[in-house]
Design an enzyme around this catalytic site. Structure first.
Site, PDB file in Angstrom:
ATOM      1  N   LYS A   7       7.323   7.628  21.353  1.00 48.75           N
ATOM      2  CA  LYS A   7       7.013   8.359  20.226  1.00 48.75           C
ATOM      3  C   LYS A   7       7.767   7.804  19.164  1.00 48.75           C
ATOM      4  CE  LYS A   7       7.261  12.908  18.587  1.00 48.75           C
ATOM      5  NZ  LYS A   7       7.649  14.601  18.950  1.00 48.75           N
ATOM      6  N   ASP A  59       8.990  14.148  11.336  1.00 52.10           N
ATOM      7  CA  ASP A  59       8.152  15.379  11.854  1.00 52.10           C
ATOM      8  C   ASP A  59       8.386  16.616  11.180  1.00 52.10           C
ATOM      9  OD1 ASP A  59       6.748  17.358  13.212  1.00 52.10           O
ATOM     10  OD2 ASP A  59       8.260  17.282  15.251  1.00 52.10           O
ATOM     11  N   LYS A  82       8.003  23.516  10.010  1.00 51.87           N
ATOM     12  CA  LYS A  82       9.125  23.923  10.940  1.00 51.87           C
ATOM     13  C   LYS A  82       9.988  24.633   9.957  1.00 51.87           C
ATOM     14  CE  LYS A  82       9.980  19.865  13.837  1.00 51.87           C
ATOM     15  NZ  LYS A  82       9.962  20.456  15.095  1.00 51.87           N
ATOM     16  N   ASP A  91      12.712  11.800  15.326  1.00 52.75           N
ATOM     17  CA  ASP A  91      11.607  11.853  16.131  1.00 52.75           C
ATOM     18  C   ASP A  91      10.836  10.713  16.479  1.00 52.75           C
ATOM     19  OD1 ASP A  91      10.586  13.703  17.507  1.00 52.75           O
ATOM     20  OD2 ASP A  91       9.032  14.132  16.007  1.00 52.75           O
ATOM     21  N   ASP A 135       2.595  21.259  14.933  1.00 57.39           N
ATOM     22  CA  ASP A 135       4.226  20.636  15.348  1.00 57.39           C
ATOM     23  C   ASP A 135       4.036  19.925  16.622  1.00 57.39           C
ATOM     24  OD1 ASP A 135       6.752  20.086  14.941  1.00 57.39           O
ATOM     25  OD2 ASP A 135       7.602  22.246  14.942  1.00 57.39           O
ATOM     26  N   GLU A 155       2.878  17.832  17.999  1.00 60.23           N
ATOM     27  CA  GLU A 155       2.023  16.477  17.419  1.00 60.23           C
ATOM     28  C   GLU A 155       2.444  15.219  18.276  1.00 60.23           C
ATOM     29  OE1 GLU A 155       4.861  17.246  16.185  1.00 60.23           O
ATOM     30  OE2 GLU A 155       6.132  15.175  16.482  1.00 60.23           O
ATOM     31  N   ARG A 193       2.743  14.623  21.575  1.00 58.92           N
ATOM     32  CA  ARG A 193       1.718  14.661  22.507  1.00 58.92           C
ATOM     33  C   ARG A 193       0.356  14.058  22.240  1.00 58.92           C
ATOM     34  NH1 ARG A 193       2.356  20.891  24.362  1.00 58.92           N
ATOM     35  NH2 ARG A 193       4.545  20.483  23.117  1.00 58.92           N
TER      36      ARG A 193
END
Ligand code: BES
Ligand code: ZN
Ligand code: ZN
Length: 478
Positions: A242, A247, A254, A265, A324, A326, A328
């Site tokens: 990833k 993010d 967030k 991230d 959020d 995201e 996956r």
């Protein structure tokens, strides 16, 4: 910093400072003085005897990870002094307990500093660490074996620090195209091949879920496919990372405090790059494909939204209920890509995927999820050997139901607030082909990837979680 091994007894090696690891207070050369100073040889306890130019560091038990941590404590202490050279004994004949390698790693990992954004760098006085190939009791280790262990440990620790440097860099400095450029440099330096897919190519590959996540960013979304292909490999493995270079949460923004440090991230992607760097230097007989989804999750008029339905590469439809979640979505497409393009024996993915994993296991431990008990077991063995902490989180059919959607094949979030690390893993399972179920392992590294307050041999910031564990696992493939 140079690390070398000398065949002489510790007392005959010349260096400005001597380092002694103490498992107890008995039978130490300076027992009397140490006792006066109330030294108890507790884990990571330090006692510096300036008149004897000797530093004592306590170690609680004869375990490699405790030595790794004590070596980190030692190097942090020594780096405050002006000594140029340091010598120490060997604590493990022929490295049978892994203690020699652990000490080398402890020095390199514990001594890591990230000062890219500091105007004044801290001075570095220490130039050399010299190991005697003998223990304090004069038991001798084979020099050639130690030399090989030294090189191996240096490669693994330096690759971990390489991953740390990348994660610690700001989102202004490392955005998707920059990550591709770093992969390119690595491929050229280490003899690997590289393919980068930009947005046009990703659209052709029908990687719509990944593309939507990155749509509001001013940076192009890219897929990085780095391959290490030795002759006659014993196995082929795909490592998916990833790579959210930032993010923000997207439209499901967030809260301000949770957004700070979300440069972390990209830790999964950086771990994959670190692993690729090391395997190509170690020349392991394993074919490795690093596949990275490099994306920035931002807000804007073009942002993907809660209520959108995305069609992933394998044709499955996903209802977006939270932008959020995201990672996956990016991984879903990357997992499909990996399975379509490479016939692998193993498929591992690395992601700072859920805050829920940190709640479940704490900040030091990665969650591992998958269908193969034996694979999980072998990963736990590598964790044990490297001092990385993992905990297996179990899938079950009830949690699977929590991802049901009324409008699409699946929702991108669970409809219940519990078991979030597992439901994220189960979401990914939807993108693993039937024949690959047993080959797949998901690593949620959200806890240990970024260190808020230093522990063990991990200073503040990125830890490089996943790198050493995976290198150990790959080194054991036959
Ligand atoms: N990148 C985060 C997960 C994360 C949180 C990593 C804290 C490291 C530290 C991920 O994209 C995320 O935001 N996940 C959400 C999922 C939720 C919306 C279902 C989370 O964990 O809150
Ligand atoms: Zn997120
Ligand atoms: Zn994320």
């Amino acid at each position: 910093m140079k690390i070398s091994i000398n065949n002489a007894h510790l007392y005959d090696v010349s260096a400005e400072l001597t380092l002694v690891f103490a498992l107890s207070t008995d039978e130490l050369l300076h027992e009397g003085v140490l006792s006066e100073l109330c030294f108890k040889a507790e884990q990571d306890e330090i006692c510096y005897l300036s008149e004897f130019k000797t530093l004592y560091v306590g170690v609680e038990a004869n375990e490699h990870d405790l030595f790794r941590s004590a070596a980190a404590t030692a190097i942090i202490t020594v780096s405050k002094y002006k000594y140029k050279s340091l010598k120490l004994a060997q604590y493990d004949v022929n490295n049978s307990e892994g203690i020699f390698s652990a000490l080398v790693e402890g020095f390199l990992l514990g001594g890591y500093k990230f000062e890219q954004y500091k105007s004044e760098k801290s001075p570095l006085f220490l130039e050399e660490i010299i190991f005697s190939s003998r223990t304090l009791e004069d038991e001798h280790s084979e020099l050639a074996l130690l030399e090989a262990k030294l090189l191996h440990a240096q490669i693994c620790a330096n690759a971990t620090n390489f991953a740390r440097d990348l994660v610690n860099a700001t989102p202004e400095d490392i955005y998707p195209a920059k990550l591709s450029q770093i992969a390119k440099e690595l491929s050229e330096q280490n003899g690997m091949s590289l393919k980068v897919l930009g947005e046009e190519a990703l659209a052709e590959e029908k990687m719509n879920a990944m593309l939507c996540v990155g749509r509001a960013s001013r940076h192009e979304t890219q897929l990085i496919h780095l391959s290490y292909t030795p002759k006659n490999p014993v196995a082929t493995i795909s490592l998916i990372g990833k790579g959210l270079t930032y993010d923000s949460g997207g439209l499901s923004l967030k809260p301000a405090a949770s957004m700070v440090s979300m440069k972390l991230d990209k830790s999964g992607a950086c771990a994959v790059l670190g692993i690729m760097k090391a395997i190509s230097e170690l020349k392991l007989p394993v074919e490795v494909h690093g596949i990275i989804g490099a994306v920035e999750n931002m807000i804007g008029g073009d942002a993907y939204k809660p209520d959108d339905v995305l069609i992933a590469k394998n044709g499955k439809t996903i209802e977006v209920r939270n932008t959020d979640a995201e990672g996956r979505l990016v991984l879903a497409d990357c997992l499909c890509y990996a399975q379509e393009k490479v016939k692998s024996d193993y498929i591992f993915d690395y992601a700072t995927l859920t805050g829920a994993c940190v709640v479940a296991l704490g900040q030091h431990t990665s969650g591992i999820m998958g269908h193969s008990a034996s694979l999980k077991e072998s990963i736990c063995d590598s964790a044990q050997k490297t001092g990385e902490l993992v905990g297996a989180l179990p899938f079950n059919r009830y949690l699977k139901k929590q991802l049901k959607s009324d409008v699409a094949d699946i929702s991108n979030i669970s409809n219940k607030p519990y078991g979030g690390a597992i439901t994220a893993g189960l979401f990914l399972d939807n993108f693993i082909e039937k024949e690959n179920k047993e080959k797949w392992m998901h690593f949620d590294i959200a806890g240990p990837a970024y260190v808020e307050s230093a522990w063990g041999y991990n200073p503040y910031g990125a830890s490089g979680a996943g790198v050493r564990l995976t290198l150990d696992w790959l080194s054991n493939l036959k």
